[in-house]
Enzyme design. Sequence first.
Site, PDB file in Angstrom:
ATOM      1  N   ASP A  13      -5.278   2.389   7.517  1.00 19.69           N
ATOM      2  CA  ASP A  13      -4.116   1.500   7.388  1.00 19.69           C
ATOM      3  C   ASP A  13      -3.634   1.482   5.937  1.00 19.69           C
ATOM      4  O   ASP A  13      -4.426   1.303   5.009  1.00 19.69           O
ATOM      5  CB  ASP A  13      -4.524   0.098   7.841  1.00 19.69           C
ATOM      6  CG  ASP A  13      -3.357  -0.866   7.982  1.00 19.69           C
ATOM      7  OD1 ASP A  13      -2.465  -0.861   7.116  1.00 19.69           O
ATOM      8  OD2 ASP A  13      -3.347  -1.629   8.959  1.00 19.69           O
ATOM      9  N   HIS A  17      -0.328   0.522  11.388  1.00 18.44           N
ATOM     10  CA  HIS A  17      -0.481  -0.896  11.054  1.00 18.44           C
ATOM     11  C   HIS A  17      -0.175  -1.736  12.291  1.00 18.44           C
ATOM     12  O   HIS A  17       0.915  -1.668  12.847  1.00 18.44           O
ATOM     13  CB  HIS A  17       0.483  -1.240   9.918  1.00 18.44           C
ATOM     14  CG  HIS A  17       0.311  -2.612   9.378  1.00 18.44           C
ATOM     15  ND1 HIS A  17      -0.861  -3.049   8.811  1.00 18.44           N
ATOM     16  CD2 HIS A  17       1.175  -3.659   9.301  1.00 18.44           C
ATOM     17  CE1 HIS A  17      -0.708  -4.305   8.401  1.00 18.44           C
ATOM     18  NE2 HIS A  17       0.507  -4.686   8.692  1.00 18.44           N
ATOM     19  N   SER A  51      -1.559  -8.457  10.337  1.00 20.70           N
ATOM     20  CA  SER A  51      -1.153  -8.259   8.956  1.00 20.70           C
ATOM     21  C   SER A  51      -1.365  -9.560   8.166  1.00 20.70           C
ATOM     22  O   SER A  51      -2.435 -10.126   8.202  1.00 20.70           O
ATOM     23  CB  SER A  51       0.291  -7.779   8.937  1.00 20.70           C
ATOM     24  OG  SER A  51       0.648  -7.307   7.685  1.00 20.70           O
TER      25      SER A  51
END
Length: 532
Positions: free
Chosen positions: A465, A494, A240
């Site tokens: 995502d 994710h 991320s």
Amino acid sequence: MKDIRPTRRTAALGSAGALVAATLVAGAVMAPTASATGDRSGRDREMRGAAIAAERAAKAGIDWQDCPADWGLEKPIQCGYVTVPLDYAKPDGRQIRIAVDRIGNTGTEEERQGALVYNPGGPGGSGLRFPRRVTTKAPVWANIAKAYDFVGFDPRGVGHSAPISCVDPQEFVKAPKADPVPDTEADKRAQRKLAREYAEGCYERSGDMLPYMTTPNTARDLDVIRAALGEKRLNFLGVSYGTYLGAVYGTLFPGHVRRMVVDSVVNPSREKIWYQANLDQDVAFEGRWKDWQDWVAANDATFHLGTTRAAVQAKWLDLRATAKKSPLGGVVGPAELVSFFQSAPYYDSSWVPVATVFSKYVAGDTQALVDAAAPDLSDTAGNASAENGNAVYTAVECADAKWPTSWTKWDRDNTRLHKDHPFMTWANAWMNLPCATWPVKQQTPVNVKSHKNLPPVLIVQSERDAATPYGGAVELHERFEGSRLITEKDAGSHGVTSLANSCVNTRVDTYLLTGGLDTADVTCAPHATPKP
């Protein structure tokens, strides 16, 4: 929005009780580094300061000890600190301590390849739980654990690393907050006031830290950690926002990278960091929200929420309207619902739990939803952590890049997006609006790109995502020469590397263990769909 890492958090502002995707999106700076002054000489000073700090850290090492009892990290995990300058342009000035932890490799000394350092995202996420993948025997990581010490850290401003704050934590979590979707101009004015007050609170409570809460500075901290660990080159896993941290590190310190895996990629384009990246999230969240609704409808025999996406959406809108009229349990309104339901488009692991709670509500059990979505005011430690995470998210995103200051632009962009992407748009807007009135200088994002000596980087991304849309992985792939992209097709959870998908897992293992990559990019079938 926040990239919410593996833990949920409540959004700070009046409306957004959401773990908004923000987390993920977060930092930026100038090439080759950003400084508080923003000029070339300032950037050069910062890089010299980083070299000085790394040299000191290499000599000092880390005084590893058993972790403090209240950190929740069992033996044989060990904890320590690495000292870094608050301002790298002044390496002899104020110092702060970065909390780190580690667990040794599980294989032989001959198998050991050094330390693998991890960042889970945010900005604002703590990496200290990474070594627990060894103590909890997470099967996906077993092969890697034989070769590497697993090392986590709290980035600057987070947790045990000179934590910052913007508001009293109990006030931060208090509910119900205003509905993020405004009905009137007065609603918008109220949210704007909350955002401005939040920015002012950050300055009042943490103003000395704010100018230095940037992704480039965290990348410099990462290089000092590398040196303190005794590693000549860094092995890094970023998820991320951690992918953006990795991208900036690879740009600033290309010759210091050994192996790097980035998973669920923030788009590193200067045009995206961070305002546009958050707007892109709103579109992607709507798409993944619909994927979840399709799955719920296909499992109507279990959840009884409708046999079509439209039927499930109708029940969602009914729930939202009911909670707006009279918050459930007096505390769960639309903002709290968005916060809770947002985890479904974030993570497939939330599909069953969220659908189960929703199903119970429709069947007449309101308390299950209140228990799931309401804040726990007795959890003062958890609330402090949530407030801190949100403060860091805001501080990094706001300082990393220049944000629009015109309310007209914010209003126009979010009104337009909301029409077709209503699930997340306004909640995300209010979460990020403090950046429009941020009280310290905003930097220019780093121009992420390959430089000499940067080794091949492995990029892993699911196609759908929500928090880090697929285009980000493509963009980084184009910028980092020699990189390889693994796409998990028809999937959208994710954080791909921790999921069981042999097509992905074996390639991550091979890369980290041998440096080997496929001769071309790879498309993998999706991991198993959750079963109700």
